[in-house]
Design an enzyme around this catalytic site. Sequence first.
Site, PDB file in Angstrom:
ATOM      1  CB  ALA A  69      -0.886  -0.012   1.237  1.00  0.00           C
ATOM      2  N   GLY A 121       0.673  -4.948   0.891  1.00  0.00           N
ATOM      3  CA  GLY A 121      -0.489  -5.006   0.011  1.00  0.00           C
ATOM      4  C   GLY A 121      -0.185  -5.634  -1.341  1.00  0.00           C
ATOM      5  CD  GLU A 167      -2.187  -7.459   2.804  1.00  0.00           C
ATOM      6  OE1 GLU A 167      -1.659  -6.355   2.572  1.00  0.00           O
ATOM      7  OE2 GLU A 167      -2.930  -7.648   3.777  1.00  0.00           O
ATOM      8  CD  GLU A 222       1.690  -5.461   5.627  1.00  0.00           C
ATOM      9  OE1 GLU A 222       2.464  -6.372   5.963  1.00  0.00           O
ATOM     10  OE2 GLU A 222       0.924  -5.552   4.653  1.00  0.00           O
TER      11      GLU A 222
HETATM   12  N1  CAA Z   1       4.644   3.212  -0.574  1.00  0.00           N
HETATM   13  C1  CAA Z   1       5.071   4.379  -1.093  1.00  0.00           C
HETATM   14  N2  CAA Z   1       6.244   4.512  -1.747  1.00  0.00           N
HETATM   15  C2  CAA Z   1       7.024   3.419  -1.850  1.00  0.00           C
HETATM   16  C3  CAA Z   1       6.652   2.184  -1.311  1.00  0.00           C
HETATM   17  C4  CAA Z   1       5.390   2.090  -0.649  1.00  0.00           C
HETATM   18  N3  CAA Z   1       4.916   0.948  -0.147  1.00  0.00           N
HETATM   19  N4  CAA Z   1       7.635   1.289  -1.557  1.00  0.00           N
HETATM   20  C5  CAA Z   1       8.579   1.955  -2.241  1.00  0.00           C
HETATM   21  N5  CAA Z   1       8.223   3.241  -2.409  1.00  0.00           N
HETATM   22  C6  CAA Z   1       8.973   4.302  -3.070  1.00  0.00           C
HETATM   23  C7  CAA Z   1      10.156   4.769  -2.223  1.00  0.00           C
HETATM   24  O1  CAA Z   1       9.729   5.688  -1.252  1.00  0.00           O
HETATM   25  C8  CAA Z   1      11.044   5.365  -3.275  1.00  0.00           C
HETATM   26  O2  CAA Z   1      10.555   6.636  -3.625  1.00  0.00           O
HETATM   27  P1  CAA Z   1      11.573   7.920  -3.672  1.00  0.00           P
HETATM   28  O3  CAA Z   1      12.517   7.580  -4.804  1.00  0.00           O
HETATM   29  O4  CAA Z   1      10.672   9.063  -3.969  1.00  0.00           O
HETATM   30  O5  CAA Z   1      12.261   7.961  -2.353  1.00  0.00           O
HETATM   31  C9  CAA Z   1      10.812   4.468  -4.487  1.00  0.00           C
HETATM   32  O6  CAA Z   1       9.555   3.797  -4.259  1.00  0.00           O
HETATM   33  C10 CAA Z   1      11.877   3.408  -4.653  1.00  0.00           C
HETATM   34  O7  CAA Z   1      11.985   2.697  -3.423  1.00  0.00           O
HETATM   35  P2  CAA Z   1      13.388   2.460  -2.672  1.00  0.00           P
HETATM   36  O8  CAA Z   1      14.341   3.574  -2.951  1.00  0.00           O
HETATM   37  O9  CAA Z   1      13.082   2.181  -1.229  1.00  0.00           O
HETATM   38  O10 CAA Z   1      13.885   1.130  -3.421  1.00  0.00           O
HETATM   39  P3  CAA Z   1      14.867   0.004  -2.871  1.00  0.00           P
HETATM   40  O11 CAA Z   1      15.173  -0.862  -4.046  1.00  0.00           O
HETATM   41  O12 CAA Z   1      16.000   0.611  -2.112  1.00  0.00           O
HETATM   42  O13 CAA Z   1      13.995  -0.824  -1.798  1.00  0.00           O
HETATM   43  C11 CAA Z   1      12.013  -1.962  -1.031  1.00  0.00           C
HETATM   44  C12 CAA Z   1      12.897  -1.583  -2.239  1.00  0.00           C
HETATM   45  C13 CAA Z   1      12.751  -2.931  -0.105  1.00  0.00           C
HETATM   46  C14 CAA Z   1      10.773  -2.654  -1.595  1.00  0.00           C
HETATM   47  C15 CAA Z   1      11.626  -0.688  -0.232  1.00  0.00           C
HETATM   48  O14 CAA Z   1      11.124   0.275  -1.141  1.00  0.00           O
HETATM   49  C16 CAA Z   1      10.569  -0.918   0.818  1.00  0.00           C
HETATM   50  O15 CAA Z   1      10.857  -1.444   1.882  1.00  0.00           O
HETATM   51  N6  CAA Z   1       9.308  -0.477   0.538  1.00  0.00           N
HETATM   52  C17 CAA Z   1       8.220  -0.544   1.488  1.00  0.00           C
HETATM   53  C18 CAA Z   1       7.719  -1.963   1.651  1.00  0.00           C
HETATM   54  C19 CAA Z   1       6.611  -1.990   2.682  1.00  0.00           C
HETATM   55  O16 CAA Z   1       6.801  -1.692   3.843  1.00  0.00           O
HETATM   56  N7  CAA Z   1       5.388  -2.393   2.235  1.00  0.00           N
HETATM   57  C20 CAA Z   1       4.230  -2.455   3.101  1.00  0.00           C
HETATM   58  C21 CAA Z   1       3.399  -1.215   2.922  1.00  0.00           C
HETATM   59  S1  CAA Z   1       2.096  -1.101   4.109  1.00  0.00           S
HETATM   60  C22 CAA Z   1       0.877  -2.091   3.501  1.00  0.00           C
HETATM   61  O17 CAA Z   1       0.969  -2.660   2.436  1.00  0.00           O
HETATM   62  C23 CAA Z   1      -0.362  -2.187   4.383  1.00  0.00           C
HETATM   63  C24 CAA Z   1      -1.312  -3.220   3.953  1.00  0.00           C
HETATM   64  O18 CAA Z   1      -1.325  -4.370   4.402  1.00  0.00           O
HETATM   65  C25 CAA Z   1      -2.362  -2.915   3.028  1.00  0.00           C
END
Ligand code: CAA
Length: 257
Positions: A65, A108, A111, A131
């Site tokens: 998400a 998400g 999911e 999460e």
């Molecule tokens: N939401 C918003 N933006 C996101 C995102 C997310 N879930 N995941 C990645 N991005 C964005 C980053 O902020 C970044 O944007 P900027 O360049 O503007 O900073 C861009 O995408 C590229 O990401 P990274 O620089 O972090 O890329 P990476 O290769 O270094 O890392 C990753 C990849 C490990 C997937 C890392 O991006 C990450 O940990 N992302 C979040 C994963 C996460 O926590 N997901 C759960 C979300 S909560 C949820 O989903 C709730 C639910 O159950 C519904």
Amino acid sequence: MAYETIIIETRGKVGLITLNRPQALNALNSALLNEVNQALDTFEADPKIGCIVITGSEKAFAAGADIKEMASLAYPQIYLDNQFSGWEKVAGRRKPMIAAVAGFALGGGCEFAMMCDFIIAADNAKFGQPEIKLGVMPGMGGTQRLTRLIGKAKAMEMCLTGRMMGAEEAERSGLVARVVPLADLMAETMKTAETIASMSLPIAMMTKETINRADEVSLSEGIRFERRVFHAMFATADQKEGMAAFVDKRAAEFKDQ
Ligand code: CAA
């Protein structure tokens, strides 16, 4: 209509949705959810479409998400908006849906993939429910669907630690149907989708509905439901055609009737 967060294509009898927010690793914001539902409405209304494929990029199916959209939401607002309830509409689709997953399928994203009928994963796929690291838990069905797919021990470990699972472990655990080399992901998934789309659409839809009952009811109720639907299939022309074609030693020509 013009989409901003996804790309949609029709390839023969297969409807393809490609998530397209590369700058955010396909993070699932509300615009994307609305567009996915609009695209699914279109494919479900099109009688020529027999199977739907959802995919992302080679780097990410979806990284969850959209955290930036969600971060400042307050409880009354998120409750009143019934945040994420629109995903139930995605999960409730009646036509067969395959997720073709490469790269990250996190939160998400994992999911969403699990809302599809099955997942075909590239060998670089990484699944996770991270999460807990954000101070929340899965909110789009992960605590329920992951547990049903891979069992309590692994689901607990994944959701409580946030660790990622590679493609091989995901296949071994029952999360994905098949792992293929990244370069073959779309060809293999499209071939599988075309096979499904070549079957009788009503029979495929009834089969999907019946398998999904297994998550909802007791074994005896599920078997009862299966028998009722199995009997009903004999009211279709496609049952007559399928069995006649076998006896005649020829390929069946289903008419979706
Ligand atoms: N939401 C918003 N933006 C996101 C995102 C997310 N879930 N995941 C990645 N991005 C964005 C980053 O902020 C970044 O944007 P900027 O360049 O503007 O900073 C861009 O995408 C590229 O990401 P990274 O620089 O972090 O890329 P990476 O290769 O270094 O890392 C990753 C990849 C490990 C997937 C890392 O991006 C990450 O940990 N992302 C979040 C994963 C996460 O926590 N997901 C759960 C979300 S909560 C949820 O989903 C709730 C639910 O159950 C519904």
